[in-house]
Every structure is written in structure tokens, then in C-alpha cells.
Design a protein around this motif. Structure first.
Motif, PDB file in Angstrom:
ATOM      1  N   TRP A   1       0.807  -1.217   0.000  1.00 56.36           N
ATOM      2  CA  TRP A   1       0.000   0.000   0.000  1.00 56.36           C
ATOM      3  C   TRP A   1       0.837   1.262   0.000  1.00 56.36           C
ATOM      4  CZ3 TRP A   1      -3.453  -2.033   4.518  1.00 56.36           C
ATOM      5  CH2 TRP A   1      -4.254  -3.085   4.046  1.00 56.36           C
TER       6      TRP A   1
ATOM      7  N   THR B   1      -8.099   2.769   3.564  1.00 58.60           N
ATOM      8  CA  THR B   1      -7.208   3.899   3.343  1.00 58.60           C
ATOM      9  C   THR B   1      -6.074   3.565   2.377  1.00 58.60           C
ATOM     10  OG1 THR B   1      -7.682   4.400   5.651  1.00 58.60           O
ATOM     11  CG2 THR B   1      -6.028   5.734   4.624  1.00 58.60           C
ATOM     12  N   ARG B   2      -6.016   2.356   1.869  1.00 61.28           N
ATOM     13  CA  ARG B   2      -4.887   1.921   1.053  1.00 61.28           C
ATOM     14  C   ARG B   2      -4.705   2.778  -0.194  1.00 61.28           C
ATOM     15  NH1 ARG B   2      -9.178  -0.804  -0.266  1.00 61.28           N
ATOM     16  NH2 ARG B   2      -9.516  -1.561  -2.384  1.00 61.28           N
ATOM     17  N   LYS B   3      -5.785   3.207  -0.842  1.00 60.92           N
ATOM     18  CA  LYS B   3      -5.669   4.012  -2.058  1.00 60.92           C
ATOM     19  C   LYS B   3      -5.106   5.399  -1.741  1.00 60.92           C
ATOM     20  CE  LYS B   3      -9.245   1.528  -4.501  1.00 60.92           C
ATOM     21  NZ  LYS B   3     -10.579   1.568  -5.092  1.00 60.92           N
ATOM     22  N   LEU B   4      -5.494   5.943  -0.598  1.00 55.64           N
ATOM     23  CA  LEU B   4      -4.931   7.233  -0.184  1.00 55.64           C
ATOM     24  C   LEU B   4      -3.438   7.102   0.110  1.00 55.64           C
ATOM     25  CD1 LEU B   4      -7.730   8.603   2.144  1.00 55.64           C
ATOM     26  CD2 LEU B   4      -7.091   9.435  -0.105  1.00 55.64           C
TER      27      LEU B   4
ATOM     28  N   MET C   1      -1.356   5.044  -1.284  1.00 49.90           N
ATOM     29  CA  MET C   1      -0.672   4.956  -2.575  1.00 49.90           C
ATOM     30  C   MET C   1      -0.582   6.324  -3.239  1.00 49.90           C
ATOM     31  SD  MET C   1      -1.894   1.510  -4.439  1.00 49.90           S
ATOM     32  CE  MET C   1      -2.324   0.078  -3.475  1.00 49.90           C
ATOM     33  N   ALA C   2      -1.672   7.074  -3.196  1.00 45.58           N
ATOM     34  CA  ALA C   2      -1.672   8.405  -3.804  1.00 45.58           C
ATOM     35  C   ALA C   2      -0.677   9.328  -3.106  1.00 45.58           C
ATOM     36  CB  ALA C   2      -3.083   8.998  -3.748  1.00 45.58           C
TER      37      ALA C   2
ATOM     38  N   HIS D   1       2.901   8.352  -4.071  1.00 51.00           N
ATOM     39  CA  HIS D   1       3.271   8.810  -5.415  1.00 51.00           C
ATOM     40  C   HIS D   1       3.494  10.316  -5.444  1.00 51.00           C
ATOM     41  CE1 HIS D   1       2.988   4.970  -7.321  1.00 51.00           C
ATOM     42  NE2 HIS D   1       1.735   4.787  -6.922  1.00 51.00           N
TER      43      HIS D   1
ATOM     44  N   HIS E   1      -7.698  12.899   5.133  1.00 51.40           N
ATOM     45  CA  HIS E   1      -8.314  11.581   5.013  1.00 51.40           C
ATOM     46  C   HIS E   1      -9.684  11.638   5.667  1.00 51.40           C
ATOM     47  CE1 HIS E   1      -6.338  11.565   8.927  1.00 51.40           C
ATOM     48  NE2 HIS E   1      -7.254  10.710   9.314  1.00 51.40           N
TER      49      HIS E   1
ATOM     50  N   HIS F   1     -12.659   6.592   7.884  1.00 51.29           N
ATOM     51  CA  HIS F   1     -11.560   5.630   7.815  1.00 51.29           C
ATOM     52  C   HIS F   1     -10.903   5.468   9.181  1.00 51.29           C
ATOM     53  CE1 HIS F   1     -10.793   5.945   3.196  1.00 51.29           C
ATOM     54  NE2 HIS F   1     -12.068   5.821   3.489  1.00 51.29           N
TER      55      HIS F   1
END
Length: 126
Positions: free
Chosen positions: A28, A80-83, A85-86, A89, A102, A106
Motif C-alpha cells: 500500500w 485507506t490503502r488508495k490514499l 498509494m496516492a 506517489h 483523510h 476511515h
């Protein structure tokens, strides 16, 4: 219930929970420094938690509660995994925001799941 299991199996349970949690977090949050340092931090914190809890509970209970808490944390951080990753990046691209926003839902979900699994682990050791 789990206190009657041999201690070697409880160490294996704690090890498996640590590996699962660290693997999920490494997936993640794809930052190399994080992937290298995070397992050491988790093992150190887990050893500290087990050492502190030995005065109140036995080693079997502390290992079970450590494992259940880590699995609860992994499940709780899943939304929260997508946050993560974002944000990773963005940091790799040189963008450093002053604050990472966030959703509060969550955080509430994470706390509820961790506490529920902690109590489940405590109940299974009695």
C-alpha cells in the motif's frame, strides 16, 4: 482457549501476523525506505508491547493480543490503502503537502476494528 496452545504456535501466530501486516503495508505504501524500515519498527514495537504486558498478562496472552491487534490494524487500514498509494506517489514526485487529508470514517473504522480484535484476542486467552 488459546492459552492452552503451546507457546511455539503462538510465536508462529505473531510472526505470521507481522509478515501479513508488513507485506500489506509495503504494497500500500510503495516507498523503498518504508518497506525496509517498517518491519524493524513493527518488530521493535511488538517486542516492547509484549515485554510491558508480561507484568500483567502471561507471554501467551500478550502474543495473541499482539497478533490480533496487527491483523485488526491491517483490516482497519484497508479502506485507506488508495490514499496511502496516492500520497506515496505525490511524495515520490516531489510534492510535499502540508497536510494529508483523510476521511474521518476511515479513522473510526480502523479504531473500531483494532479495538474489537484486541478484545477478541483477550477473550480467547481467558
Amino acid at each position: 482457549m488459546l492459552s492452552s496452545v503451546p507457546i511455539e504456535w503462538l510465536w508462529l501466530l505473531a510472526l505470521a501476523a507481522t509478515v501479513i501486516h508488513c507485506s500489506a503495508m509495503a504494497t500500500w505504501i510503495p516507498v523503498r525506505r518504508f518497506r525496509v524500515a517498517y518491519p524493524f519498527v513493527m518488530v521493535g514495537c511488538g517486542a516492547g508491547a509484549v515485554a510491558v504486558g508480561l507484568s500483567h498478562f502471561g507471554p501467551a496472552a500478550m502474543l495473541v493480543m499482539y497478533a490480533f491487534t496487527l491483523i485488526g490494524l491491517t483490516i482497519g487500514l484497508f479502506p485507506t490503502r488508495k490514499l496511502f498509494m496516492a500520497y506515496a506517489h505525490e511524495i515520490d514526485n516531489g510534492v510535499t503537502p502540508a497536510r494529508f487529508d483523510h476521511p474521518r470514517s476511515h479513522l473510526v473504522f480502523c479504531v473500531v476494528v483494532v479495538v474489537a480484535l484486541l478484545f477478541a484476542g483477550f477473550a480467547l486467552t481467558r
